[in-house]
Design an enzyme around this catalytic site. Structure first.
Site, PDB file in Angstrom:
ATOM      1  CG  ASN A  76     -51.839  28.514 -16.113  1.00  0.00           C
ATOM      2  OD1 ASN A  76     -52.217  27.464 -16.624  1.00  0.00           O
ATOM      3  ND2 ASN A  76     -52.671  29.409 -15.623  1.00  0.00           N
ATOM      4  CE1 TYR A 113     -59.003  24.624 -11.841  1.00  0.00           C
ATOM      5  CE2 TYR A 113     -57.651  22.837 -12.665  1.00  0.00           C
ATOM      6  CZ  TYR A 113     -58.018  24.166 -12.692  1.00  0.00           C
ATOM      7  OH  TYR A 113     -57.413  25.017 -13.567  1.00  0.00           O
ATOM      8  CG  HIS A 135     -56.109  23.726 -18.786  1.00  0.00           C
ATOM      9  ND1 HIS A 135     -54.866  24.252 -19.039  1.00  0.00           N
ATOM     10  CD2 HIS A 135     -56.708  24.570 -17.912  1.00  0.00           C
ATOM     11  CE1 HIS A 135     -54.711  25.371 -18.334  1.00  0.00           C
ATOM     12  NE2 HIS A 135     -55.812  25.588 -17.652  1.00  0.00           N
TER      13      HIS A 135
END
Length: 491
Positions: A135, A345, A62
């Site tokens: 997404n 993350y 990303h």
């Protein structure tokens, strides 16, 4: 014998970095069969932590993206499902920051490519920031985070050629039949959105909602674009990517500048917790959807983007999102991909931006102050002054509430690295086949053409045959047409 065993080389056993043999590289260790993932799974932690540190300074995935600020407004009463305050009353507004992105490309890549799009939202609520990191597709390629580093390696540049290789892409997909559903999405008509404004979004994972009485519901988020779906053909995308690599970023910025504010209608599918065990599909499997006939999408709100960031680096590149950022009334599920992302993350951002990344303006809470004992580290601004840095203390420092954000999950059994038990209609192909059969004849032709074009670069027949066979198991016509199209391209 599994496809992984069939494909194994004679190089010896797979091992951890310390040399210990790996018993199972396909399934994370869980608390009981189908339970949440355990922190003691050393292989999972080693793979995710190593993966997050492979490149600097851009995001490993990303990396290429655009962002904007806006508002989320509640349009329906959902208090019987969740006690989250930002959802507590109709008409309530919450500031939002959104970041849209491609997955595989680097910072310099073009926007108009065939790739899933990240759809990340940060809600600046009065109970802290709530991040929803989804997404533009409702499913994903894999169901277990232990395979995520391997999957992304196949999408990135080959260590020898320095290019993305069709052999790597379709070798992994062929050996991972659970990817068939997402690959069918990706190579269909919605595989290349015309802009970030003209695509839907999904939370993709299953999340827990808990109401004031402690009742538990499982939910899936949907974001329906109010601009309508618009997508590009492969030929249109190839042309646009060469002429205007910044097409999607430019479109989002310019639409907001001229006052044409993009918006989405927010909905949720809601499943009472008691129905999960006997549902026909595993409700926590990221490669599956919940059919709308079983659980209709219920509108809960609208979000609109109406303000551009003033500095891309400070507000978009340094923005961080973590699915572990929950608020009271919302929590995780036993989804094995989500469980891995809860760690992955935050760890990536601590490495990429720094241990104090949460203190940057775009990341820190806007409606409430962060109040804890985290101190020092790179770029620490000294905001806590002379306050004590430990807990408990006798000097009036912040204290725990004693009330969990979400309800605990019931677990039982032995720790295991086995596969999650199958539900009545669970397999890796049924929903991909259903998706194919929903398509019109023209849509099927474009899907087959897109896939055949990508697969024509595969050099080994065994990799090609295995990949095609996955689509044949989803639908016999799908596989037959794809095989013929690939053969025609390869002569």
């Amino acid at each position: 014998m599994s496809v992984q065993d069939q494909a194994a080389s004679s190089a010896g056993p797979l091992t951890t970095e310390s040399g210990a043999p790996v018993a199972d590289n396909q399934n994370s260790e869980t608390a009981g069969v189908g339970g949440p993932v355990l922190l003691q799974d050393q292989l999972l932690i080693e793979k995710l932590a190593h993966f997050n540190r492979e490149q600097i300074p851009e995001r490993i995935v990303h990396a290429r993206g655009a962002g904007a600020y806006g508002t989320f407004t509640v349009t329906a009463d959902v208090t019987k499902y969740t006690r989250a305050k930002f959802l507590s009353e109709i008409g309530k507004e919450t500031e939002v920051f959104a970041r849209f992105s491609t997955v595989a490309g680097s910072l310099g890549a073009a926007d108009a490519v065939r790739d899933p799009r990240g759809f990340a939202l940060k809600f600046y609520t009065e109970e802290g920031n709530y991040d929803l990191v989804g997404n533009n597709t409702p499913v994903f390629f894999i169901r277990d985070a232990i395979k995520f580093p391997d999957f992304i390696h196949t999408q990135k540049r080959d260590p020898y050629t320095g290019s993305q290789e069709a052999d790597n892409v379709f070798d992994f997909w062929g050996l991972s039949p659970e990817s068939t559903h997402q690959v069918t999405w990706l190579f269909g008509d919605r595989g290349i959105p015309a802009s970030y404004r003209h695509m839907d979004g999904f939370g993709s994972h299953t999340f827990q909602w808990t109401n004031a009485d402690g009742e538990v519901f499982w939910v899936k988020y949907h974001f329906k674009t109010d601009q309508g779906i618009k997508c590009l053909t492969q030929a249109e995308a190839d042309k646009l990517a060469g002429e205007d690599p910044d097409s999607h970023q430019r479109d989002l910025r310019e639409s907001i500048e001229r006052g044409d504010f993009p918006s989405w209608t927010v909905g949720v599918q809601i499943m009472p917790a008691a129905e999960a065990a006997d549902y026909r599909f595993n409700p926590f499997d990221l490669t599956k959807v919940w059919p709308h006939a079983d659980y209709p999408v219920q509108e809960i709100g609208k979000f609109q983007l109406n303000r551009n960031p003033q500095n891309i680096f400070a507000e978009v590149e340094q923005s961080i999102f973590s699915p572990a950022h929950f608020v009271p009334g919302i929590g995780p599920s036993p989804d094995k991909m989500l469980q891995g992302r809860l760690f992955g993350y935050g760890d990536a951002h601590r490495y990429r931006v720094g241990i104090n990344a949460d203190q940057l303006p775009v990341n820190r809470p806007h409606a409430v102050e962060a109040n804890n004992y985290n101190r020092d580290g790179f770029m620490y601004d000294g905001r806590h002054g002379a306050a004590k840095n430990y807990e408990p203390n006798s000097f009036g420092g912040p204290a725990q509430t004693g009330r969990p954000l979400w309800q605990p999950l019931e677990v039982s059994g032995y720790t295991t690295e086995g596969k999650t038990p199958l539900h009545a209609e669970d397999n890796d192909f049924v929903q991909a086949g259903n998706l194919y059969r929903l398509m019109s004849e023209d849509e099927k032709e474009r899907l087959v053409s897109n896939l055949a074009g990508a697969m024509s670069g595969v050099s080994r027949q065994d990799i090609l045959d295995r990949a095609i066979n996955n689509f044949r198991q989803a639908d016999e016509d799908f596989g037959k047409r794809l095989e013929a199209a690939v053969q025609a391209l390869r002569g």
